[in-house]
Motif scaffolding. Structure first.
Motif, PDB file in Angstrom:
ATOM      1  N   GLU A  94     -13.409  -1.845   3.452  1.00 18.11           N
ATOM      2  CA  GLU A  94     -12.644  -0.818   4.227  1.00 18.11           C
ATOM      3  C   GLU A  94     -11.391  -1.495   4.634  1.00 18.11           C
ATOM      4  O   GLU A  94     -10.363  -0.850   4.702  1.00 18.11           O
ATOM      5  CB  GLU A  94     -13.544  -0.671   5.300  1.00 18.11           C
ATOM      6  CG  GLU A  94     -13.233   0.838   6.198  1.00 18.11           C
ATOM      7  CD  GLU A  94     -14.220   0.838   7.488  1.00 18.11           C
ATOM      8  OE1 GLU A  94     -15.409   0.662   7.203  1.00 18.11           O
ATOM      9  OE2 GLU A  94     -13.590   1.036   8.481  1.00 18.11           O
ATOM     10  N   LYS A  98      -7.481  -0.509   3.438  1.00 13.57           N
ATOM     11  CA  LYS A  98      -6.609  -0.179   4.360  1.00 13.57           C
ATOM     12  C   LYS A  98      -5.354  -1.292   4.114  1.00 13.57           C
ATOM     13  O   LYS A  98      -3.903  -0.491   4.162  1.00 13.57           O
ATOM     14  CB  LYS A  98      -6.890  -0.488   5.698  1.00 13.57           C
ATOM     15  CG  LYS A  98      -6.158   0.018   7.061  1.00 13.57           C
ATOM     16  CD  LYS A  98      -6.659   0.214   8.222  1.00 13.57           C
ATOM     17  CE  LYS A  98      -6.008  -0.280   9.296  1.00 13.57           C
ATOM     18  NZ  LYS A  98      -6.583  -1.644  10.097  1.00 13.57           N
ATOM     19  N   GLN A  99      -5.488  -2.451   4.264  1.00 15.54           N
ATOM     20  CA  GLN A  99      -4.308  -3.399   4.011  1.00 15.54           C
ATOM     21  C   GLN A  99      -3.563  -3.034   2.565  1.00 15.54           C
ATOM     22  O   GLN A  99      -2.308  -3.147   2.788  1.00 15.54           O
ATOM     23  CB  GLN A  99      -4.837  -4.851   4.281  1.00 15.54           C
ATOM     24  CG  GLN A  99      -5.267  -5.095   5.642  1.00 15.54           C
ATOM     25  CD  GLN A  99      -4.279  -4.687   6.476  1.00 15.54           C
ATOM     26  OE1 GLN A  99      -2.883  -4.705   6.357  1.00 15.54           O
ATOM     27  NE2 GLN A  99      -4.586  -5.174   7.718  1.00 15.54           N
ATOM     28  N   SER A 101      -3.585  -0.747   0.974  1.00 15.68           N
ATOM     29  CA  SER A 101      -2.834   0.830   0.871  1.00 15.68           C
ATOM     30  C   SER A 101      -1.480   0.771   1.837  1.00 15.68           C
ATOM     31  O   SER A 101      -0.500   1.209   1.252  1.00 15.68           O
ATOM     32  CB  SER A 101      -3.689   1.774   1.496  1.00 15.68           C
ATOM     33  OG  SER A 101      -4.838   1.988   0.854  1.00 15.68           O
ATOM     34  N   HIS A 102      -1.557  -0.035   2.745  1.00 12.35           N
ATOM     35  CA  HIS A 102      -0.453  -0.281   3.604  1.00 12.35           C
ATOM     36  C   HIS A 102       0.709  -0.775   3.112  1.00 12.35           C
ATOM     37  O   HIS A 102       1.786  -0.437   3.192  1.00 12.35           O
ATOM     38  CB  HIS A 102      -0.789  -1.164   4.934  1.00 12.35           C
ATOM     39  CG  HIS A 102      -0.217  -1.081   5.975  1.00 12.35           C
ATOM     40  ND1 HIS A 102       0.145  -0.161   6.726  1.00 12.35           N
ATOM     41  CD2 HIS A 102       0.413  -2.050   6.849  1.00 12.35           C
ATOM     42  CE1 HIS A 102       0.702  -0.054   7.943  1.00 12.35           C
ATOM     43  NE2 HIS A 102       1.233  -1.418   7.937  1.00 12.35           N
TER      44      HIS A 102
END
Lengths: 219, 217
Positions: A94, A98-99, A101-102
């Motif tokens: 997860e 997130k990172q 995608s960032h």
């Protein structure tokens, strides 16, 4: 020199002036012969300091690409959270997603690093460091090995991080970036901080002649 | 018309010999690889001075002919009253012999891992052990595999020397048959084919693994 939380300090200077070495000293990869480096009150080079624990707080991204080639992009980023922090696989996935995608690599999760461009590999390295939720990020000339057209995407990522309030020390040759993003700029010469000040001070009104001479050539 | 005195029982006898060869090879390669990995990781990490005693022992194991090592080991264990069977002597000495070569293969593989990659792993907070297990050894494996496959294939053939300790492995079995049946050429061709058949999976395993890794690049 001291760096406060939320500050962005860039370090500029000629080759061999000690910029990169400073970063590797901060996270204990390099030993020091004199002086002291403290991070949040912990003396880095004290024999009793747990360097592995300290390095969880300090993320560093190097100039050379150092992706783990036998792991996918997602696995590269989840490795340290799982092994060092003991995180469960789905929680680590997860955070990694997130990172990634960032930094704009959300669609490359199951790709192997050898298939990524240089800019993508550097962004992956940034996501990999960020996945450990460090308090501080060190960037060692992260765009110097990239083709010019790939530099922009990495600098954009750094700008994003700075805007989000990450405490950063960046060694860079990108003067425009340094001017734009830094709270303070330090000019290194012969292993010393020759001059340090706000971007306006350093770039517009440098006190020392060597600083001015360097900026004339570097611009 | 081709005619041979070889019977089914003889073939089973050869199969039994092949079984002994395989058993000794498997034990030697297993223990030799485990030891070789430990020694190789140590040698890649520690100073030459600290490693000098180990290096000396491993050099002796690599330099003295295996046959001499086997015979001397058997003699010494008998003098020391250890009471080891020839099979145990063979397994112990071949394991040590394999570990000596494996040490260098593993050390070379580890040293082929770029320092910047190991630095990145340590900078993420991984301990030396975590870096080794998750980053360095997997990467070293890809470099070391061809050499290790070669070592395994070599050890399988070196096991033939244990016949001098009285163990009936594949080559000795074939010698016994030749003496009895007087068909040296046919039996040697057959035994050569058996050696090839039992080696073939190992050689191909290497190829399959490299193929799988290449797809990831």
């Amino acid at each position: 020199m001291s760096v406060n939380k939320g500050e962005v300090v860039t370090i500029i200077g000629g080759s061999g002036s000690g910029k990169s070495t400073l970063l590797t000293c901060i996270n204990g990869l390099e030993p020091i012969q004199g002086g002291k480096i403290t991070v949040d009150g912990t003396v880095v080079h004290h024999p009793e300091t747990d360097l592995n624990k300290l390095r969880q707080k300090i993320g560093i991204v190097f100039q050379q690409f150092n992706a783990f080639p036998h792991l996918t992009v997602l696995e590269n980023v989840t490795l340290a959270p799982r092994k060092v922090l003991g995180m469960a696989r789905d929680k680590a996935d997860e955070i990694a997603i997130k990172q990634l995608s960032h930094v704009g690599l959300g669609d490359k999760l199951s790709v192997y690093p050898s298939r990524l461009s240089g800019g993508q590999q550097q962004r992956m390295a940034i996501a990999r460091a960020l996945a450990m939720s460090p308090d501080y990020m060190l960037f060692d000339e992260v765009t110097s090995a990239l083709d010019p057209q790939l530099v922009g995407e990495v600098l954009d990522t750094l700008r994003l991080l700075a805007a989000e309030g990450m405490t950063m020390i960046c060694v860079t040759h990108e003067m425009r970036f340094a001017r734009e993003v830094s709270d303070r700029v330090a000019f290194f010469k012969d292993g010393h901080i020759h001059e340090i000040g706000t971007p306006a001070q350093i770039f517009e009104q440098p006190e020392k002649p060597e600083t001015a001479a360097f900026l004339k050539v570097a611009h | 018309m081709f005619h041979t005195a070889l019977t089914l029982n003889d073939l089973l006898f050869l199969a039994k010999g092949a079984g002994v060869t395989l058993a000794i090879t498997a034990i030697a390669v297993l223990f030799g690889t485990v030891l070789g990995t430990v020694f190789g990781a140590l040698k890649a990490q520690a100073s030459a001075l600290a490693m000098a005693p180990l290096t000396f022992v491993l050099d002796v194991l690599r330099s003295v002919p295996l046959l001499i090592q086997l015979i001397l080991a058997n003699a010494f264990q008998s003098i020391a009253g250890l009471g080891w069977s020839p099979f145990i002597v063979a397994c112990v000495m071949l394991s040590l012999y394999t570990s000596a070569y494996c040490t260098e293969i593993v050390r070379g593989g580890i040293e082929a891992v770029p320092a910047v990659t190991r630095r990145a792993a340590r900078s993420l907070g991984m301990t030396w052990g975590q870096d080794m297990a998750n980053v360095t050894l997997p990467m070293a494996l890809r470099v070391a595999l061809p050499g290790w496959i070669g070592l395994t294939l070599g050890v399988m053939k070196d096991t033939a020397l244990v016949l001098w300790l009285g163990i009936i492995e594949l080559l000795r079995s074939s010698q016994i048959l030749v003496t009895r049946l007087q068909e040296p050429l046919f039996i040697l061709i057959l035994v050569g084919a058996i050696y090839f058949l039992i080696s073939f999976p190992i050689a191909r395993l290497g190829g399959r693994l490299e193929q799988r890794w290449r797809e990831n690049d």
